[in-house]
Enzyme design. Structure first.
Site, PDB file in Angstrom:
ATOM      1  N   SER A 127      -3.667  -3.224  -0.890  1.00 43.35           N
ATOM      2  CA  SER A 127      -2.620  -3.969  -0.193  1.00 43.35           C
ATOM      3  C   SER A 127      -3.165  -5.328   0.224  1.00 43.35           C
ATOM      4  O   SER A 127      -4.210  -5.411   0.868  1.00 43.35           O
ATOM      5  CB  SER A 127      -2.193  -3.173   1.029  1.00 43.35           C
ATOM      6  OG  SER A 127      -1.277  -3.926   1.781  1.00 43.35           O
ATOM      7  N   ALA A 128      -2.442  -6.400  -0.147  1.00 42.17           N
ATOM      8  CA  ALA A 128      -2.964  -7.762   0.025  1.00 42.17           C
ATOM      9  C   ALA A 128      -3.225  -8.162   1.475  1.00 42.17           C
ATOM     10  O   ALA A 128      -4.198  -8.855   1.762  1.00 42.17           O
ATOM     11  CB  ALA A 128      -1.993  -8.761  -0.611  1.00 42.17           C
ATOM     12  N   HIS A 129      -2.358  -7.718   2.389  1.00 46.89           N
ATOM     13  CA  HIS A 129      -2.470  -8.246   3.755  1.00 46.89           C
ATOM     14  C   HIS A 129      -3.652  -7.684   4.534  1.00 46.89           C
ATOM     15  O   HIS A 129      -3.907  -8.091   5.655  1.00 46.89           O
ATOM     16  CB  HIS A 129      -1.156  -8.047   4.522  1.00 46.89           C
ATOM     17  CG  HIS A 129      -0.905  -6.661   4.996  1.00 46.89           C
ATOM     18  ND1 HIS A 129      -1.062  -6.295   6.309  1.00 46.89           N
ATOM     19  CD2 HIS A 129      -0.524  -5.546   4.333  1.00 46.89           C
ATOM     20  CE1 HIS A 129      -0.768  -5.017   6.440  1.00 46.89           C
ATOM     21  NE2 HIS A 129      -0.439  -4.546   5.262  1.00 46.89           N
ATOM     22  N   CYS A 139       0.974   7.581  22.783  1.00 47.91           N
ATOM     23  CA  CYS A 139       1.864   6.611  23.413  1.00 47.91           C
ATOM     24  C   CYS A 139       2.060   5.368  22.568  1.00 47.91           C
ATOM     25  O   CYS A 139       3.007   4.633  22.743  1.00 47.91           O
ATOM     26  CB  CYS A 139       1.320   6.200  24.769  1.00 47.91           C
ATOM     27  SG  CYS A 139       1.603   7.457  25.989  1.00 47.91           S
ATOM     28  N   GLY A 199       0.795  -1.218   0.000  1.00 45.24           N
ATOM     29  CA  GLY A 199       0.000   0.000   0.000  1.00 45.24           C
ATOM     30  C   GLY A 199       0.832   1.275   0.000  1.00 45.24           C
ATOM     31  O   GLY A 199       0.526   2.228  -0.726  1.00 45.24           O
ATOM     32  N   ASN A 250      -8.705   4.394   7.668  1.00 42.47           N
ATOM     33  CA  ASN A 250      -8.150   3.269   8.419  1.00 42.47           C
ATOM     34  C   ASN A 250      -8.382   3.363   9.920  1.00 42.47           C
ATOM     35  O   ASN A 250      -8.412   2.353  10.600  1.00 42.47           O
ATOM     36  CB  ASN A 250      -6.647   3.142   8.136  1.00 42.47           C
ATOM     37  CG  ASN A 250      -5.912   4.451   8.335  1.00 42.47           C
ATOM     38  OD1 ASN A 250      -6.305   5.483   7.784  1.00 42.47           O
ATOM     39  ND2 ASN A 250      -4.855   4.431   9.115  1.00 42.47           N
ATOM     40  N   THR A 268      12.084  -7.866 -10.325  1.00 44.13           N
ATOM     41  CA  THR A 268      11.599  -9.235 -10.523  1.00 44.13           C
ATOM     42  C   THR A 268      10.228  -9.395  -9.871  1.00 44.13           C
ATOM     43  O   THR A 268      10.020  -8.951  -8.744  1.00 44.13           O
ATOM     44  CB  THR A 268      12.600 -10.244  -9.909  1.00 44.13           C
ATOM     45  OG1 THR A 268      13.855 -10.060 -10.549  1.00 44.13           O
ATOM     46  CG2 THR A 268      12.125 -11.677 -10.070  1.00 44.13           C
ATOM     47  N   GLN A 311      -8.069   0.145   2.888  1.00 42.55           N
ATOM     48  CA  GLN A 311      -9.002  -0.435   3.865  1.00 42.55           C
ATOM     49  C   GLN A 311     -10.314  -0.868   3.219  1.00 42.55           C
ATOM     50  O   GLN A 311     -11.113  -1.555   3.854  1.00 42.55           O
ATOM     51  CB  GLN A 311      -9.293   0.573   4.989  1.00 42.55           C
ATOM     52  CG  GLN A 311      -8.096   0.914   5.840  1.00 42.55           C
ATOM     53  CD  GLN A 311      -7.607  -0.239   6.702  1.00 42.55           C
ATOM     54  OE1 GLN A 311      -8.345  -1.182   7.001  1.00 42.55           O
ATOM     55  NE2 GLN A 311      -6.348  -0.190   7.115  1.00 42.55           N
TER      56      GLN A 311
END
Lengths: 393, 125
Positions: free
Chosen positions: A202-204, A328, A74, A154, A240, A182
């Site tokens: 984004s694949a994950h 934090c 992403g 997100n 590649t 998202q």
């Protein structure tokens, strides 16, 4: 902790790789390891799989196969879309419009471009996180090259009026990029109908592996390179092919969309149960983001008088994984720019909790999370100098 | 995430000592701000120049809660002069260290305590 049932509620951060996806990927690590750019049979097998992957993605987002370009994820897709388009279209101008709630991959790229001499308009959002289409209209100038507005946020899950933005950009002859990281895998996407010129994924985020993503670039869009090298992806994105990752991305996408209506509905019901359960049982909470125009898997709430990291630690002790917009948790002193952009004061932003659902979450997970949260919030409030029972200090 | 902190920090976060307020405290110190995400309030009770009781309330992260808790334990029983010498280094040693970005939490505990003592001193003048 090992004995305890763990509840994962941070699917907006990342998702586990789906078993079927993993099984599809495995042969390509060794028996079908070939370089997709080679002519012999090993390479051909990989190349055919890549072509098939493009076709799967194109079918889902209603584009042409040739409009799909693979990337490392992403962040690269967002960086490439914005920088590549701005640099290649300098003849038209150096102005870009984005919003104040973008992911850092867009936000920081725009800030860097600004330092390099480009002009950036950061469009504000309302209290629910929505941009105003009239304000966008007014912000578009003669020299505006592109508009980059995220599909769905997100942190707070708010879904933008993408079709309206696309229509306006088309009318004004401005390119439209959307960070849909998202949204892909969770919402129906039609780049044709929505007049989207560039779209990042984004694949994950939808059951695929990490380290692989894609950028949809509408045919005819002028875009420069981020990197130079070999002839892959029409020399636009050399390197590649990560064919294992690409195959995983496509399989995960295919699985997500096979069942998207039912799964969306199921998650939306769980989302509402979670919001309702928290609101009914804990005082002085607020829902961040739009109540209905929001991702079916996103819950983001602020708990007054307490700080997010303490909340996350306490949940983690109970085996529940979540995230927060608190400073934090990010290593900086400022809380999330998204929560500040929708008008939250610092203390309320520090006390935010994001719970994002996935396929494996059940109704019992929701009930257990609510049951865990009630005493945790009570304990932390009793410890807080900001909290005086019965009155606001 | 709990791996971020050592066992002692987590133990003090989970079971903080001396949480609360002291009625008619000899001195009170409050430092930090909601904007930064950390507020620490320390009440002390002084009898015959000895700090006989300390209570705290903290809005903040795990390190802030644990730092407050351990600071109160370290200070109870000390004379006012001894307590004034207390620094965040003593606290860090006792707690077994904090992640770098959390060191400021131990400084806040030191500052809250110093402010409580100064507040006490200004009252008895």
């Amino acid at each position: 902790m090992t004995e305890k049932h763990r509840i994962y509620l941070d699917h907006a951060a990342t998702t586990p790789v789906n078993q079927e996806v993993l099984d599809t990927m495995i042969p390509y690590f060794n028996s079908e390891f070939g370089n997709a750019s080679s002519v012999y049979s090993y390479g051909r097998t990989a190349r055919i799989a890549i072509e098939k992957a493009k076709n799967t993605i194109a079918d889902v987002i209603h584009s042409l196969d040739s409009e799909i370009f693979f990337t490392s994820g992403g962040t690269e897709s967002d960086n490439w879309a914005i920088r590549g388009v701005m640099q290649a279209n300098e003849k038209k101008g150096k102005h870009i419009i984005t919003s104040t709630i973008e992911h850092h991959a867009v936000w920081d790229t725009c800030k860097k471009l600004k330092k390099e001499g480009y002009e950036v308009t950061f469009l504000p959002v309302d209290g629910d996180g929505l941009i105003n289409i009239n304000e966008l209209n007014e912000a578009i100038r003669e020299d505006t090259v592109m508009v980059s507005i995220m599909f769905a946020n997100n942190e707070i899950g708010t879904i933008q009026p993408i079709e309206e933005i696309g229509a306006l950009c088309k009318e004004k002859n401005v390119l439209f990029h959307t960070d849909a990281i998202q949204a892909v895998g969770h919402l129906e996407i039609d780049v044709e109908k929505m007049n989207i010129n560039l779209l990042s994924m984004s694949a994950h985020k939808f059951g695929g592996p990490k380290g692989v993503g894609a950028l949809y670039v509408k045919k005819g869009t002028r875009i420069g390179n981020l990197m130079y090298g070999g002839g892959q992806e029409k020399s636009k994105r050399p390197g590649t092919y990560n064919h294992v990752g690409i195959i995983g991305l496509a399989k995960a996408l295919e699985i997500s969309y096979k069942n998207i209506k039912d799964e969306s509905k199921r998650q939306l019901e769980l989302r509402e149960a979670l919001i309702q359960g928290i609101s009914d049982n804990i005082e002085e909470v607020r829902l961040n983001g739009h109540p209905t125009k929001r991702l079916p898997n996103n819950v983001n709430m602020s708990f007054k008088y307490i700080e997010g990291e303490s909340l996350l630690l306490s949940l983690d002790i109970m085996g529940i994984s979540a995230s927060s917009g608190s400073a934090c948790t990010s290593g900086s002193l400022d809380p999330s720019h998204v929560l500040l952009a929708i008008g939250l004061d610092h203390a309320t932003a520090h006390g935010s909790l994001r719970l994002t659902l996935g396929e494996t979450n059940t109704r019992k997970d929701i009930e257990d999370t609510i049951d865990a949260l009630i005493p945790i919030v009570k304990r932390l409030r009793n410890m807080s100098p900001l909290y005086v029972k019965g009155e606001q200090s | 995430m709990t791996q971020m902190y050592n066992k002692k920090v987590m133990e003090h976060f989970s079971n903080p000592r001396n949480v609360g307020e002291i009625e008619n405290a000899s001195g009170t110190g409050q430092v930090g701000s909601a904007a930064c995400g950390d507020i620490m309030k320390i009440d002390i009770k002084v009898e015959d120049n000895i700090i006989v009781d300390v209570k705290f309330k903290t809005f903040g992260c795990g390190a802030a809660v644990a730092s407050s808790s351990i600071a109160t334990e370290m200070i109870i029983g000390k004379s006012v002069e001894e307590a004034l010498k207390f620094t965040n280094k003593d606290l860090l040693k006792e707690i077994g260290g904090l992640p770098n970005e959390k060191i400021h939490c131990s400084i806040l505990a030191e500052e809250a305590l110093q402010e409580a003592i100064n507040n006490y001193k200004s009252k008895i003048k």
